[in-house]
Scaffold this motif. Structure first.
Motif, PDB file in Angstrom:
ATOM      1  N   UNK A  80       0.836  -1.193   0.000  1.00 28.97           N
ATOM      2  CA  UNK A  80       0.000   0.000   0.000  1.00 28.97           C
ATOM      3  C   UNK A  80       0.877   1.253   0.000  1.00 28.97           C
ATOM      4  N   UNK A  81       0.318   2.324  -0.529  1.00 29.91           N
ATOM      5  CA  UNK A  81       1.001   3.615  -0.472  1.00 29.91           C
ATOM      6  C   UNK A  81       0.738   4.239   0.892  1.00 29.91           C
ATOM      7  N   UNK A  82       1.275   3.560   1.897  1.00 30.14           N
ATOM      8  CA  UNK A  82       1.013   3.950   3.286  1.00 30.14           C
ATOM      9  C   UNK A  82       2.271   3.668   4.098  1.00 30.14           C
ATOM     10  N   UNK A  83       2.993   4.685   4.528  1.00 34.88           N
ATOM     11  CA  UNK A  83       4.253   4.480   5.253  1.00 34.88           C
ATOM     12  C   UNK A  83       4.106   3.613   6.499  1.00 34.88           C
ATOM     13  N   UNK A  84       2.993   3.750   7.207  1.00 37.78           N
ATOM     14  CA  UNK A  84       2.816   2.961   8.433  1.00 37.78           C
ATOM     15  C   UNK A  84       2.718   1.470   8.114  1.00 37.78           C
ATOM     16  N   UNK A  85       1.954   1.116   7.073  1.00 32.49           N
ATOM     17  CA  UNK A  85       1.842  -0.285   6.667  1.00 32.49           C
ATOM     18  C   UNK A  85       3.182  -0.815   6.187  1.00 32.49           C
ATOM     19  N   UNK A  86       3.883  -0.027   5.394  1.00 30.91           N
ATOM     20  CA  UNK A  86       5.189  -0.448   4.884  1.00 30.91           C
ATOM     21  C   UNK A  86       6.178  -0.685   6.013  1.00 30.91           C
ATOM     22  N   UNK A  87       6.183   0.213   6.995  1.00 29.93           N
ATOM     23  CA  UNK A  87       7.102   0.069   8.132  1.00 29.93           C
ATOM     24  C   UNK A  87       6.750  -1.149   8.974  1.00 29.93           C
ATOM     25  N   UNK A  88       5.466  -1.394   9.149  1.00 31.93           N
ATOM     26  CA  UNK A  88       5.033  -2.533   9.966  1.00 31.93           C
ATOM     27  C   UNK A  88       5.382  -3.855   9.300  1.00 31.93           C
ATOM     28  N   UNK A  89       5.266  -3.907   7.993  1.00 29.33           N
ATOM     29  CA  UNK A  89       5.507  -5.150   7.284  1.00 29.33           C
ATOM     30  C   UNK A  89       6.980  -5.408   6.968  1.00 29.33           C
ATOM     31  N   UNK A  90       7.824  -4.402   6.999  1.00 33.74           N
ATOM     32  CA  UNK A  90       9.222  -4.590   6.597  1.00 33.74           C
ATOM     33  C   UNK A  90       9.909  -5.727   7.353  1.00 33.74           C
TER      34      UNK A  90
END
Length: 209
Positions: free
Chosen positions: A26-36
């Motif tokens: 998703x184009x969502x920094x919070x989701x990207x950070x959580x999933x990294x």
């Protein structure tokens, strides 16, 4: 039967739950950070499974665009625990529609021809799918589970697996939820009753070479 701290690759399957573009990319920094970190740990698990010729399974949402295979139930809140407005119409659209980019497994965990892709239409990867049949046909008695959300699909699949008498290993740092307090509660207080809760590195060490 696997020993408590050993996993026999021939009788163990690695199950990725909804590790899909539509949930993760998703184009969502919070989701990207959580999933990294979750993706990094899932990749580590997949590499270990490939090295040992383990069964790898991808349970993936595969809803129809017209909602004909989706459930729209009467609940107090939505999936993000936001209360419904009394009297307001409830419109439900599937997050992931089958046949789209969103429904594809992320590139980091790209399936191979020998893997099993399990289309699913409810939270549990077992409900009206061929997962149980495929596992028993391979003499698999243990599932290692990674994915999200911890408190939704992962939990539903874990309950179903337990009722079908599968041994479970829930990978704590390869699962996630938008509600991190829920994730923590399941890992500390619920999953230990039905599974072994381990980190990705611990799982790798448990696999017999």
């Amino acid at each position: 039967m696997n020993a408590p701290e050993r996993l026999h690759p021939a009788h163990t399957a690695l199950l990725f739950f909804d590790m899909l573009n539509g949930h993760i990319k998703k184009d969502d920094p919070a989701t990207q950070a959580r999933y990294a970190p979750v993706i990094a740990n899932a990749v580590r698990l997949l590499e270990a499974a490939r090295q040992r010729d383990m069964m790898v399974v991808y349970a993936a949402a595969h809803h129809r665009a017209d909602n004909a295979t989706s459930a729209s139930l009467l609940t107090d809140t939505d999936n993000r625990l936001r209360p419904h407005t009394p009297g307001a119409p409830r419109e439900f659209k599937p997050v992931v529609t089958g046949g789209t980019w969103e429904a594809q497994v992320i590139d980091e965990l790209k399936p191979q021809p020998q893997d099993y892709l399990i289309p699913k239409f409810r939270w549990s990867a077992f409900y009206q799918t061929y997962l149980d049949l495929a596992l028993r046909n391979r003499n698999v008695d243990t599932l290692v589970v990674s994915g999200g959300s911890t408190d939704v699909g992962v939990a539903s699949t874990a309950y179903a697996a337990r009722d079908l008498d599968y041994n479970l290993v829930i990978v704590s740092d390869a699962c996630t939820s938008p509600e991190q307090d829920n994730h923590a509660q399941f890992m500390r207080r619920i999953f230990p009753r039905m599974a072994r809760v381990r980190t990705a590195e611990q799982v790798v060490q448990m696999l017999i070479t």
